[in-house]
Design a protein around this motif. Structure first.
Motif, PDB file in Angstrom:
ATOM      1  N   SER A   2      -3.027   6.883 -11.974  1.00 31.20           N
ATOM      2  CA  SER A   2      -3.297   7.973 -11.048  1.00 31.20           C
ATOM      3  C   SER A   2      -2.005   8.368 -10.362  1.00 31.20           C
ATOM      4  O   SER A   2      -1.266   7.524  -9.894  1.00 31.20           O
ATOM      5  CB  SER A   2      -4.320   7.519 -10.021  1.00 31.20           C
ATOM      6  N   THR A   5      -3.085  10.991  -6.227  1.00 31.39           N
ATOM      7  CA  THR A   5      -3.478  10.464  -4.922  1.00 31.39           C
ATOM      8  C   THR A   5      -2.310   9.851  -4.151  1.00 31.39           C
ATOM      9  O   THR A   5      -2.441   9.546  -2.980  1.00 31.39           O
ATOM     10  CB  THR A   5      -4.575   9.406  -5.088  1.00 31.39           C
ATOM     11  N   THR A   6      -1.166   9.622  -4.818  1.00 31.21           N
ATOM     12  CA  THR A   6      -0.065   8.972  -4.120  1.00 31.21           C
ATOM     13  C   THR A   6       0.841   9.980  -3.425  1.00 31.21           C
ATOM     14  O   THR A   6       1.668   9.607  -2.611  1.00 31.21           O
ATOM     15  CB  THR A   6       0.797   8.140  -5.088  1.00 31.21           C
ATOM     16  N   THR A   8       1.883  13.464  -1.068  1.00 33.24           N
ATOM     17  CA  THR A   8       1.664  13.738   0.348  1.00 33.24           C
ATOM     18  C   THR A   8       0.426  14.604   0.547  1.00 33.24           C
ATOM     19  O   THR A   8      -0.122  14.657   1.633  1.00 33.24           O
ATOM     20  CB  THR A   8       2.877  14.459   0.949  1.00 33.24           C
ATOM     21  N   LYS A  86     -10.937   3.152  -0.736  1.00 32.16           N
ATOM     22  CA  LYS A  86     -10.537   4.050  -1.826  1.00 32.16           C
ATOM     23  C   LYS A  86     -11.142   5.438  -1.612  1.00 32.16           C
ATOM     24  O   LYS A  86     -10.517   6.449  -1.891  1.00 32.16           O
ATOM     25  CB  LYS A  86     -10.991   3.473  -3.171  1.00 32.16           C
ATOM     26  N   GLU A  89     -11.950   7.377   4.880  1.00 32.19           N
ATOM     27  CA  GLU A  89     -10.791   7.437   5.757  1.00 32.19           C
ATOM     28  C   GLU A  89     -10.603   6.098   6.463  1.00 32.19           C
ATOM     29  O   GLU A  89     -11.531   5.552   7.037  1.00 32.19           O
ATOM     30  CB  GLU A  89     -10.979   8.526   6.813  1.00 32.19           C
TER      31      GLU A  89
ATOM     32  N   ALA B  22      -5.882   0.573  -2.584  1.00 35.74           N
ATOM     33  CA  ALA B  22      -7.243   0.879  -3.041  1.00 35.74           C
ATOM     34  C   ALA B  22      -7.308   2.225  -3.765  1.00 35.74           C
ATOM     35  O   ALA B  22      -8.040   2.363  -4.745  1.00 35.74           O
ATOM     36  CB  ALA B  22      -8.211   0.880  -1.861  1.00 35.74           C
ATOM     37  N   VAL B  23      -6.529   3.216  -3.296  1.00 35.34           N
ATOM     38  CA  VAL B  23      -6.609   4.529  -3.942  1.00 35.34           C
ATOM     39  C   VAL B  23      -6.045   4.489  -5.360  1.00 35.34           C
ATOM     40  O   VAL B  23      -6.304   5.395  -6.155  1.00 35.34           O
ATOM     41  CB  VAL B  23      -5.878   5.633  -3.124  1.00 35.34           C
ATOM     42  N   GLU B  26      -8.298   1.677 -10.501  1.00 37.42           N
ATOM     43  CA  GLU B  26      -9.073   2.398 -11.521  1.00 37.42           C
ATOM     44  C   GLU B  26     -10.005   1.387 -12.187  1.00 37.42           C
ATOM     45  O   GLU B  26     -10.080   0.249 -11.755  1.00 37.42           O
ATOM     46  CB  GLU B  26      -8.129   3.005 -12.562  1.00 37.42           C
ATOM     47  N   HIS B  84      -2.321  11.077   6.304  1.00 33.45           N
ATOM     48  CA  HIS B  84      -2.564  12.450   6.790  1.00 33.45           C
ATOM     49  C   HIS B  84      -4.019  12.674   7.188  1.00 33.45           C
ATOM     50  O   HIS B  84      -4.579  13.739   6.953  1.00 33.45           O
ATOM     51  CB  HIS B  84      -2.121  13.472   5.740  1.00 33.45           C
ATOM     52  N   GLU B  85      -4.634  11.633   7.783  1.00 33.10           N
ATOM     53  CA  GLU B  85      -6.001  11.786   8.278  1.00 33.10           C
ATOM     54  C   GLU B  85      -5.942  12.406   9.673  1.00 33.10           C
ATOM     55  O   GLU B  85      -5.077  12.050  10.477  1.00 33.10           O
ATOM     56  CB  GLU B  85      -6.699  10.422   8.336  1.00 33.10           C
TER      57      GLU B  85
END
Lengths: 140, 110
Positions: A2, A5-6, A8, A86, A89, B22-23, B26, B84-85
């Motif tokens: 991926s 998602t990394t 900005t 994942k 927020e 976590a992001v 996969e 950026h939340e």
């Protein structure tokens, strides 16, 4: 791999996934509270055995059932937390873990027969209200 | 006290590493096993809970409250800086209420 998602740029928000992340972390806080109760009772047994060194503690975690079960629940919670983070927020999910304090207070009253005071009840209600506001806001 | 405050900052940093790792997870084992961010996050989060338990064995609310409030404020700051939340009013009210509730719970349990 991926890559999107990394960067900005914030990824596209999936509201259903965010809501799911909130519910998973809230369910996880109950597991953590149960884990803490198990670890506490297991730790008392470990202290009685006198094996408090590093190796003694490691053996204790593997051989004392409540200790083992408690740490195993922590591992389950770690998986739930990673899944939630994942999709949701961090600024919402991290403070939601405070619901664990509420579960511990409730379990202490029902299982350890600790006294229930009005202030304790108010604390539980206020935390639940805060969790509800945060969780609702975090699902959008 | 320094132990406790350090522990709370470390815990929120740990959560930030967990989030960043976590992001990247996969449906493959290597995305979890070879994920250094998850490993750093897990270790720092674990370290903070050890410091937390050590601090708690001395005092109760006097330890719990600064620790929890600082870790929540840190988590808001890290999530704004790194992910950026948005810091929304719902988040501030929610966290504020939770902190008030923890004080009541702590005082009520004393």
């Amino acid at each position: 791999m991926s890559t999107a998602t990394t960067g900005t740029q914030a990824p596209v928000v999936n509201h259903a996934k965010r809501r799911e992340a909130v519910f998973i972390i809230l369910a996880g806080t109950f597991l953590v509270a149960v884990a803490q109760m198990l670890i506490k009772s297991g730790a008392d047994r470990l202290a009685q055995s006198g094996q408090t060194g590093l190796i003694g503690t490691a053996i204790g975690i593997l051989t004392i059932p409540p200790l083992f079960a408690g740490y195993a629940l922590y591992a389950v919670f770690a998986v739930m937390m990673i899944y939630s983070l994942k999709h949701g927020e961090m600024s919402v999910l991290f403070p939601l873990i405070s619901l664990g304090f509420v579960w511990v207070a409730i379990l202490s009253v029902f299982i350890l027969h600790e006294a229930m005071s009005p202030l304790k009840g108010a604390g539980i209600a206020i935390i639940v209200a805060g969790v509800a506001i945060l969780g609702r806001g975090g699902s959008h | 006290m320094a132990l406790v405050l350090g522990g709370s900052v470390i815990g929120s940093v740990g959560a930030a590493f967990l989030k960043s790792g976590a992001v990247l997870v996969e449906k493959s084992l290597s995305s979890i096993v070879l994920n250094w961010r998850l490993a750093v996050g897990a270790v720092t989060y674990l370290l903070s809970s050890v410091l937390f338990v050590k601090g708690m064995s001395h005092g109760e609310l006097s330890v719990l409250f600064p620790m929890v409030s600082l870790s929540y404020i840190c988590s808001l700051v890290w999530s704004k800086l790194f992910f950026h939340e948005a810091i929304t009013s719902a988040k501030l009210y929610g966290v504020g209420l939770i902190l008030v509730g923890i004080v009541c719970l702590g005082l009520g349990s004393a």
